[in-house]
Design an enzyme around this catalytic site. Sequence first.
Site, PDB file in Angstrom:
ATOM      1  N   HIS A  54      -3.189  -9.087  -8.762  1.00 50.42           N
ATOM      2  CA  HIS A  54      -2.541 -10.221  -8.359  1.00 50.42           C
ATOM      3  C   HIS A  54      -1.467  -9.643  -7.057  1.00 50.42           C
ATOM      4  CE1 HIS A  54      -2.038 -12.669 -12.240  1.00 50.42           C
ATOM      5  NE2 HIS A  54      -3.342 -12.265 -11.971  1.00 50.42           N
ATOM      6  N   GLU A  97       1.498 -10.050  -6.221  1.00 52.70           N
ATOM      7  CA  GLU A  97       2.971  -9.120  -6.554  1.00 52.70           C
ATOM      8  C   GLU A  97       2.514  -7.674  -7.024  1.00 52.70           C
ATOM      9  OE1 GLU A  97       1.381 -12.121  -7.712  1.00 52.70           O
ATOM     10  OE2 GLU A  97       3.018 -13.209  -8.739  1.00 52.70           O
ATOM     11  N   CYS A 101       3.456 -14.669 -12.826  1.00 59.59           N
ATOM     12  CA  CYS A 101       3.139 -14.880 -14.349  1.00 59.59           C
ATOM     13  C   CYS A 101       3.676 -13.785 -15.025  1.00 59.59           C
ATOM     14  CB  CYS A 101       1.527 -14.708 -14.268  1.00 59.59           C
ATOM     15  SG  CYS A 101       1.081 -12.950 -14.041  1.00 59.59           S
ATOM     16  N   CYS A 122       3.259 -10.140 -13.679  1.00 61.15           N
ATOM     17  CA  CYS A 122       3.972  -9.785 -12.860  1.00 61.15           C
ATOM     18  C   CYS A 122       5.400  -9.950 -12.965  1.00 61.15           C
ATOM     19  CB  CYS A 122       3.361 -10.926 -11.644  1.00 61.15           C
ATOM     20  SG  CYS A 122       1.843 -10.527 -11.016  1.00 61.15           S
TER      21      CYS A 122
END
Length: 169
Positions: free
Chosen positions: A68, A70, A98, A101
């Site tokens: 992801h 992040e 999410c 993260c």
Amino acid sequence: MEFSPFDLPLTDPRHPFHVTHMEMALEEAAQAAAEDEVPVGAVIVSLQRGLIGQAHNQRELLKDPTAHAEMVAITQAAQSLRSWRLEDCILYVTLEPCPMCAGAIVLARLPMVVYGTTDPKAGACDTLYRITNDARLNHRAQVVGGVLAERCAGVLSAFFAEKRRQGKR
């Protein structure tokens, strides 16, 4: 006395510092879309050193469910600082983080996360969970949501509309 936008507190999503950095995250999101990745972008700013991490989703490219925006930006920032502690840094991301993260944000000791649009399916800072503010954990991050929210949501909506038009998942 004349009002300056810099008079706004950092908790205000209209603060120019937030808008400037969210625009950088949106540039990363556009790069993700160009690579046929879900268009989420992130940047990490050190208050002492400036930009120390910038990334976009790379799950398809890397065949990695943890890639992801992040997570990639946090890794870059930690390498830049030569420390896993990202104190005095701010994470900017176009979509509410999410659970994975949000957990990484807590573990990295990030004091602030600023996101664009909420994630009704996986949001873990405000929408479904509040991992970044859970008093049971040993660190909490201040959360500012809604920075350039319409633009951030629009990038995602356009991407998925195109996927539906093409008949792809």
